[in-house]
Write an enzyme that holds these catalytic residues in place. Structure first.
Site, PDB file in Angstrom:
ATOM      1  N   GLY A   1     -10.115  32.693 -29.158  1.00 34.47           N
ATOM      2  CA  GLY A   1      -8.702  33.360 -29.119  1.00 34.47           C
ATOM      3  C   GLY A   1      -7.429  32.467 -30.086  1.00 34.47           C
ATOM      4  O   GLY A   1      -6.637  32.944 -30.162  1.00 34.47           O
TER       5      GLY A   1
ATOM      6  N   SER B   1     -16.459  25.070 -31.953  1.00 27.88           N
ATOM      7  CA  SER B   1     -16.313  25.857 -29.899  1.00 27.88           C
ATOM      8  C   SER B   1     -16.790  27.038 -30.723  1.00 27.88           C
ATOM      9  O   SER B   1     -18.502  26.997 -32.009  1.00 27.88           O
ATOM     10  CB  SER B   1     -15.231  25.696 -29.933  1.00 27.88           C
ATOM     11  OG  SER B   1     -15.381  26.607 -28.557  1.00 27.88           O
TER      12      SER B   1
END
Length: 524
Positions: free
Chosen positions: A121, A203
């Site tokens: 994102g 991540s």
């Protein structure tokens, strides 16, 4: 007269120093000329010695011409969802660009290089990834954009055929490798050393790191890797849900077919006419996390367990670790006894009673605390287990860490991503009520990372100027510890020493129970 002479001498010296900064130099790459700009100024960064020396080149395409001034960030990649971040971020499919920070005074310096892969994102223009502060530790910092969501992981039979029956569903990974190859080919022109590139990410970015370590397409391009909040035991069921998870080809092809149906298209030509906005509006039908790298036999050729058994394509020193409040653990968790027991039964099956005995919950407070403790133990044991697998097929050292410092001015604890700003030593780019201890933590944490980029060892590299760093030992199958990354503080609630030190990952009983559970699971 003497004072005038001294003044003129200083003026000439300052002019010479200013001319030495790379933002006064046109850089010649294999694909075109670029020119950078000063990255930092006294308003944000006067506390950083040498801030005025940092040059940044923004928005350099790594899959097209590099022509242009490179004074602004390039477009962010669409991802199947609206990316968070700056409201003025431009999202465009022409997004494969990178940014470079350097405090070098000469293109001949051959500084070691860190290439950063961002989490899901995000994009390379985020202020928390600003490389100016970290580059002052005598390394080159590179961030780049890569495709995610259906743009990065769409698999279709037609795309497979277009590739010459080589691959589909791995375009984001191919972007990551393309950026790495561009850096390898061009970074010398910016004062970097192409023989000393370390890949770093958090991540989903840690998945990019680990795929780079394993991909045969990246063989020989890196000397080290840091995967923040990523790598764990491939038998942990959470591995399929977290960022490092991947899909097999059957699953990816099914997702591709489902997306075409949702968009009411039947051919690849029709799909290519659909706008990015329409795809974004319709690709959430599966959930954002379901779009992942594909085990395609090309860019990603083996499962994690197969790769661990055969050895990585890049046998390089590797760091991985976890934060306190992530992967099922959260600051201020509210869990009832009934919810806790239901989760144990659904997750651990026949072993649920053993887990309830090891992590008891006789009341609301205990259920909430042990829910978090179990999640944290799972992460720490999982990372340590991965290191044990690694040591059987790889010769390079494997380091693990545990981060539990909560940044000020927020109520999420040591949340997922909370270490990133400290790693980059760029507190100037985030609007939080930083205290003196935060600046010291940033100096310390960025020094460990810079040391590793320089020497493939977090302890060596002379990046820390405030004394001596605590020694960070590599992981060992004989010693179930991890390195605690946090400021010096009293003994914590679990009886473990705080501060920068090796600490136990969990109790022996908890480690044994979690490993008993892992043995019942099918590996990722």
């Amino acid at each position: 007269m003497k004072s005038l002479k001294l003044f003129l001498t200083a003026l000439v010296a300052n002019a010479a120093n200013a001319n030495a900064y790379l933002y006064n130099t046109t850089i010649h790459t294999k694909y075109g000329d670029v020119k950078g700009v000063p990255a930092l100024n006294s308003t944000c960064c006067a506390y950083l010695d040498g801030y005025e020396s940092v040059t940044v080149w923004k928005g350099i395409p790594f899959a097209a011409t590099t022509g242009g001034q490179n004074h602004s960030f390039g477009s962010a990649c669409p991802s199947g969802t609206t990316p968070p971040g700056s409201p003025d971020t431009v999202v465009d499919e022409d997004c494969l660009n990178l940014n470079i920070w350097s405090s070098a005074n000469s293109t001949a310096e051959k500084r070691p290089v860190m290439i950063w892969s961002y989490p899901a994102g995000a994009n390379g223009a985020w202020s928390m990834f600003d490389g100016g502060g970290l580059s002052l530790k005598d390394i080159i910092v590179v961030t780049y954009n890569y495709r995610t969501g259906p743009y990065g992981w769409l698999a279709l039979p037609e795309l497979w055929e277009e590739s010459g029956n080589v691959t589909t569903g791995s375009y984001g990974l191919l972007d990551q490798i393309a950026a790495l190859k561009w850096v390898h080919e061009n970074i010398a022109a910016f004062g970097g050393d192409p023989k000393r590139i370390t890949t770093v990410g958090q991540s989903a970015g840690s998945a990019a790191v680990y795929h780079t370590v394993n991909s045969p397409l990246a063989k020989g391009l890196i000397v080290g890797a840091i995967a923040e909040s990523g790598i764990r035991d491939p038998r942990d069921p959470a591995s399929t849900e977290l960022a490092e998870g991947y899909n097999n080809m059957t699953t990816s092809l099914a997702l591709g077919a489902e997306l075409k149906a949702a968009l009411n298209v039947t051919t690849l030509a029709e799909l290519r006419q659909v706008s990015a906005k329409t795809i974004n509006d319709n690709s959430g039908f599966t959930g954002f996390s379901n779009w992942r790298t594909t085990l395609d036999g090309y860019a990603m050729s083996k499962t994690y367990l197969e790769q661990l058994k055969s050895g990585p394509a890049n046998d390089v020193p590797l760091i991985t670790g976890n934060t306190k409040d992530e992967s099922g653990a959260a600051y201020g968790t509210n869990t009832t006894v009934e919810q806790y027991i239901e989760t144990l039964n659904s997750t651990y099956g026949s072993l649920a009673s053993k887990f309830l005995e090891a992590y008891p919950a006789s009341n609301y407070t205990e259920a909430s605390m042990d829910s978090n403790l179990l999640a944290r133990d799972t992460s720490l044991v999982g990372s340590w287990n991965f290191g044990r697998f690694w040591s059987k097929s790889a010769s390079s050292p494997f380091y693990t860490y545990y981060w539990d410092h909560a940044p000020p001015g927020q109520d999420k604890g040591a949340y997922h991503m909370s270490e990133i700003t400290y790693v980059f030593n760029n507190l100037y780019g985030t609007d939080l009520p930083w205290e003196s201890v935060d600046y010291e933590i940033a100096e310390t944490l960025s020094s460990y990372w810079a040391n590793f980029v320089k020497t493939s060892n977090p302890n060596l590299g002379n990046s820390y100027e405030n004394g001596t760093l605590a020694h960070w030992r590599p992981s060992s199958s004989l010693n179930a510890t991890t390195f605690h990354l946090a400021p010096a503080a009293p003994i914590n609630a679990n009886g473990l020493p705080a501060g920068y030190a090796q600490v136990p990952i969990a109790t022996d009983d908890h480690i044994a129970l979690l490993n008993e559970f892992f043995k019942t699971r099918t590996s990722l």
